[in-house]
Design an enzyme around this catalytic site. Structure first.
Site, PDB file in Angstrom:
ATOM      1  N   THR A   7       0.841  -1.196   0.000  1.00 44.46           N
ATOM      2  CA  THR A   7       0.000   0.000   0.000  1.00 44.46           C
ATOM      3  C   THR A   7       0.878   1.249   0.000  1.00 44.46           C
ATOM      4  O   THR A   7       2.013   1.232   0.458  1.00 44.46           O
ATOM      5  CB  THR A   7      -0.948   0.037   1.211  1.00 44.46           C
ATOM      6  OG1 THR A   7      -0.191   0.090   2.427  1.00 44.46           O
ATOM      7  CG2 THR A   7      -1.860  -1.177   1.231  1.00 44.46           C
ATOM      8  N   ALA A   9       2.053   3.002  -2.726  1.00 48.64           N
ATOM      9  CA  ALA A   9       3.171   2.712  -3.625  1.00 48.64           C
ATOM     10  C   ALA A   9       3.507   3.832  -4.595  1.00 48.64           C
ATOM     11  O   ALA A   9       4.421   3.679  -5.406  1.00 48.64           O
ATOM     12  CB  ALA A   9       2.868   1.445  -4.419  1.00 48.64           C
ATOM     13  N   GLY A  12       7.329   8.462  -2.191  1.00 48.34           N
ATOM     14  CA  GLY A  12       8.245   8.265  -1.083  1.00 48.34           C
ATOM     15  C   GLY A  12       8.764   6.856  -0.898  1.00 48.34           C
ATOM     16  O   GLY A  12       9.220   6.202  -1.843  1.00 48.34           O
ATOM     17  N   TYR A 157      -0.569  11.417  15.296  1.00 47.34           N
ATOM     18  CA  TYR A 157       0.354  10.592  14.511  1.00 47.34           C
ATOM     19  C   TYR A 157       0.992   9.511  15.384  1.00 47.34           C
ATOM     20  O   TYR A 157       1.001   8.325  15.025  1.00 47.34           O
ATOM     21  CB  TYR A 157       1.435  11.476  13.890  1.00 47.34           C
ATOM     22  CG  TYR A 157       2.476  10.696  13.120  1.00 47.34           C
ATOM     23  CD1 TYR A 157       2.201  10.225  11.838  1.00 47.34           C
ATOM     24  CD2 TYR A 157       3.719  10.426  13.670  1.00 47.34           C
ATOM     25  CE1 TYR A 157       3.156   9.504  11.123  1.00 47.34           C
ATOM     26  CE2 TYR A 157       4.679   9.704  12.967  1.00 47.34           C
ATOM     27  CZ  TYR A 157       4.385   9.245  11.690  1.00 47.34           C
ATOM     28  OH  TYR A 157       5.321   8.522  10.996  1.00 47.34           O
TER      29      TYR A 157
END
Length: 261
Positions: A7, A9, A12, A157
């Protein structure tokens, strides 16, 4: 030929990992939100990678994504859960399902995909699940998991990334390691991606690629499960991750959150 589903893809770390795995001869199923960008990555790496599209902030699309992957292949050797929101958002946002956005994308999507894909992974044994997490952490407050009272971008986060590790440990404990191993890692610190200002980078992108690909494919890690790595070195996660009650409670809540879609 081993098949890997990755996932995130199109940018980065995920994009660089896709390039590395393609060069090493793996059969790839690449996920992204934008088909044009998926097509560009597929053209860059050559061969015939399959592409699947979904917005991971919507659990209905996550379920459809798992179904699309299962329909695309009769075996799955590795699932790398890499997609996520990297930059802490100063404003609290929620997903289409009403969950805090970092928790939804960084954690719940991967949790649901792993559960939905587990039968396929088991049939392909020995298989692996790799959660791309982080050393960033914020303790889970079960009375405010959606951060309605104590929101900050860093906390959102950090909590979502710690939830990945905690859930990964729990899944490893529930899964026969001869069938599927489950491990998490902090791939690198502040790699040069679009989410990190050039002046703030610390590690190279190659550091993160090497660590992620090693965990997904290295023969020396065959049968190794329920671990957390800092780059390529095994390390300790937050103490919450080793609390049986915390792991079980997060699992129950997560099942409830994804079952309503």
């Amino acid at each position: 030929m081993a098949t890997v589903f990755l996932t995130g893809a199109t940018d980065g770390l995920g994009r660089a990992v896709a390039h590395r795995l393609a060069a090493e001869g793996f059969d790839l199923i690449l996920h992204g939100r934008d088909q044009a960008r998926l097509d560009r990555v597929a053209a860059e790496i050559g061969g015939s990678p399959r592409t699947v599209r979904a917005d991971l902030s919507q659990l209905s699309q996550v379920r459809r994504l798992a179904a699309d992957v299962s329909a695309a292949t009769d075996r799955l050797d590795v699932f790398i859960s890499n997609a996520g929101l990297g930059s802490p958002d100063p404003e609290r946002r929620v997903s289409a399902d009403g969950h805090e956005l970092h928790f939804a994308v960084n954690y719940l999507a991967g949790f649901l995909l792993a559960r939905q894909l587990l039968p396929l992974l088991r049939r392909s044994a020995p298989a692996r699940i790799v959660f791309v997490a982080s050393l960033s952490r914020a303790r889970l407050d079960f009375d405010d998991l959606m951060l309605e009272r104590g929101y900050s971008g860093d906390r959102a986060y950090g909590q979502s990334k710690l939830a990945q590790v905690i859930s990964g440990f729990e899944l490893a404990g529930r899964t026969d390691a001869t069938e599927v191993t489950v491990n998490s890692l902090h791939p690198a610190t502040l790699m040069p991606t679009k989410m990190v200002p050039a002046h703030a980078t610390i590690d190279t992108l190659e550091t993160g690629v090497a660590a992620t690909v090693r965990l997904a494919t290295s023969r020396e890690l065959a049968g190794v499960t329920g671990r957390f790595y800092d780059r390529q070195r095994e390390t300790h996660a937050d103490p919450q991750a080793y609390d049986d009650d915390v792991r079980a409670r997060l699992w129950r809540i997560s099942e409830e959150l994804v079952s309503h879609v």
